[in-house]
Design an enzyme around this catalytic site. Structure first.
Site, short mmCIF file in Angstrom:
data_model
loop_
_atom_site.label_atom_id
_atom_site.label_comp_id
_atom_site.label_asym_id
_atom_site.label_seq_id
_atom_site.Cartn_x
_atom_site.Cartn_y
_atom_site.Cartn_z
N ARG A 98 61.49 38.00 83.32
CA ARG A 98 61.06 38.67 82.09
C ARG A 98 60.43 40.03 82.34
NH1 ARG A 98 59.20 33.46 78.42
NH2 ARG A 98 61.28 32.55 78.45
N ASP A 101 52.33 36.51 64.56
CA ASP A 101 52.72 36.26 65.95
C ASP A 101 52.13 37.40 66.78
OD1 ASP A 101 55.09 34.34 67.28
OD2 ASP A 101 54.60 36.10 68.46
C1 LIG Z 1 58.09 28.75 71.02
S1 LIG Z 1 57.64 29.89 69.76
C2 LIG Z 1 57.35 28.80 68.41
C3 LIG Z 1 57.80 29.40 67.10
C4 LIG Z 1 57.67 28.49 65.87
N1 LIG Z 1 56.30 28.20 65.56
C5 LIG Z 1 58.45 27.22 66.05
O1 LIG Z 1 57.87 26.14 66.22
O2 LIG Z 1 59.67 27.27 66.04
C6 LIG Z 1 55.99 30.32 70.29
C7 LIG Z 1 55.50 31.62 69.68
O3 LIG Z 1 54.10 31.74 69.98
C8 LIG Z 1 53.80 33.09 70.18
N2 LIG Z 1 52.54 33.17 70.94
C9 LIG Z 1 52.30 32.87 72.23
N3 LIG Z 1 51.02 33.08 72.54
C10 LIG Z 1 50.42 33.52 71.40
C11 LIG Z 1 49.09 33.90 71.08
N4 LIG Z 1 48.10 33.88 71.98
N5 LIG Z 1 48.83 34.32 69.82
C12 LIG Z 1 49.81 34.35 68.88
N6 LIG Z 1 51.10 33.99 69.12
C13 LIG Z 1 51.39 33.57 70.37
C14 LIG Z 1 55.01 33.64 70.92
O4 LIG Z 1 55.13 35.03 70.79
C15 LIG Z 1 56.16 32.85 70.27
O5 LIG Z 1 56.78 33.60 69.25
#
Ligand SMILES: C[S@@+](CC[C@H](N)C(=O)[O-])C[C@H]1O[C@@H](n2cnc3c(N)ncnc32)[C@H](O)[C@@H]1O
Length: 289
Positions: free
Chosen positions: A50, A161
């Site tokens: 990445r 996000d």
């Molecule tokens: C695997 S996706 C899940 C998306 C959706 N909630 C779902 O269940 O399909 C995880 C998301 O969490 C976000 N993320 C990770 N760490 C984070 C943080 N500290 N604060 C906010 N968002 C975060 C990532 O950018 C990513 O878009």
């Protein structure tokens, strides 16, 4: 007998840029401190995969040089965080949560909002938007008239996000056919338009969602409580104390009688479990302040 296959070791993999365990650890430390995401040594190859495009974009010749750059350059550090997050999501992923919401809360909430009250929903860690769009489509079904009336009233869906690139996709609301496969056909014909290989969500839904950058570990500017929160498939990346702190904050931001939906492999920490009643698969009703 099956002949043994020699797998390449981590160190023997041919890489474009010099990358040593200390580089992985430095990046893992920054990511943990900022986002709470755990990147143990076993994730070194993922981290390299990445970060390498950023090293190339910055015209550097090693990950070590890139680390020196991001220690100074806050904008590039944000690009690194953006690159490192896992954004996997899908329309109607874990659809039982939307079904639960529509049955348990929506009759009351839609009545309230149409009667002049206020309704607030939050998709926390919404990735590229599939989750909040699914939530609205499930709530309105094929009833565009209901959507119009609700969206003219005091109804808001906040979708946040930490990753700016997925938020840009979410705001655009345009998805390829493969991504739209899991949208039920009746909802697809009601809420999506454009050529079948690439369709856009109806602006009425798109404009109803406030997509905002927000780090779940940082300050939350929102005042007022939510009637329901989806915070799904993000806590899996956090350690136990981070999960417990986040869940307590989510509980604080939820109305009593409101619902918290978390991902299928996530669970409530013991410290917060007493504030909720488990009412379905990873579906929690807030029962105590
Ligand atoms: C695997 S996706 C899940 C998306 C959706 N909630 C779902 O269940 O399909 C995880 C998301 O969490 C976000 N993320 C990770 N760490 C984070 C943080 N500290 N604060 C906010 N968002 C975060 C990532 O950018 C990513 O878009």
């Amino acid at each position: 007998m099956i002949p043994a296959i020699a797998l390449p070791s981590e160190s023997s993999l041919k890489r474009e840029f010099h990358f040593v365990p200390a580089d992985h650890q430095a990046i893992a430390r920054m990511v943990y401190d900022e986002l709470g995401i755990l990147l143990p040594d076993g994730k070194a190859q993922l981290v390299y995969g990445r970060v390498a495009p950023r090293v190339r974009a910055c015209r550097l010749d090693s990950v070590g040089a890139y680390i020196k750059l991001i220690e100074q350059d806050a904008d590039e550090r944000l690009r690194m965080f953006d690159a490192i997050t896992t954004n996997h999501t899908a329309f109607f992923r874990e659809a039982h949560h939307f079904e639960d919401f529509v049955e348990r809360l929506w009759p009351k909430l839609s009545q309230r909002v149409l009667g002049g009250g206020r309704v607030r929903l939050w998709s926390a860690a919404c990735s590229s938007g599939e989750e909040p769009y699914s939530w609205l489509m499930a709530s309105f079904g094929t009833d565009r008239g209901l959507a119009q009336r609700v969206l003219r009233a005091d109804f808001k869906l906040l979708a946040t996000d930490v990753s700016p690139s997925v938020l840009a996709t979410a705001r655009a609301g345009t998805y390829p056919a493969a991504t739209l496969r899991t949208v039920p056909p009746a909802l697809r014909s009601t809420w999506l338009s454009g050529p079948s290989e690439r369709q856009t969500v109806d602006p009425m839904l798109r404009d109803a969602i406030a997509f905002r950058p927000l780090n779940l570990l940082g300050n939350w500017p929102m005042r007022g409580r939510f009637d329901a929160i989806c915070c799904r498939n993000v806590m899996i990346y956090f350690d136990e104390p981070t999960k417990a702190r986040l869940q307590a904050r989510l509980a604080d931001h939820l109305e009593t009688g409101g619902m918290l939906y978390i991902g299928h492999s996530e669970r409530l920490a013991d410290e917060v479990a007493h504030r909720f009643e488990s009412v379905g698969r990873t579906a929690y009703l807030k029962v105590a302040a």
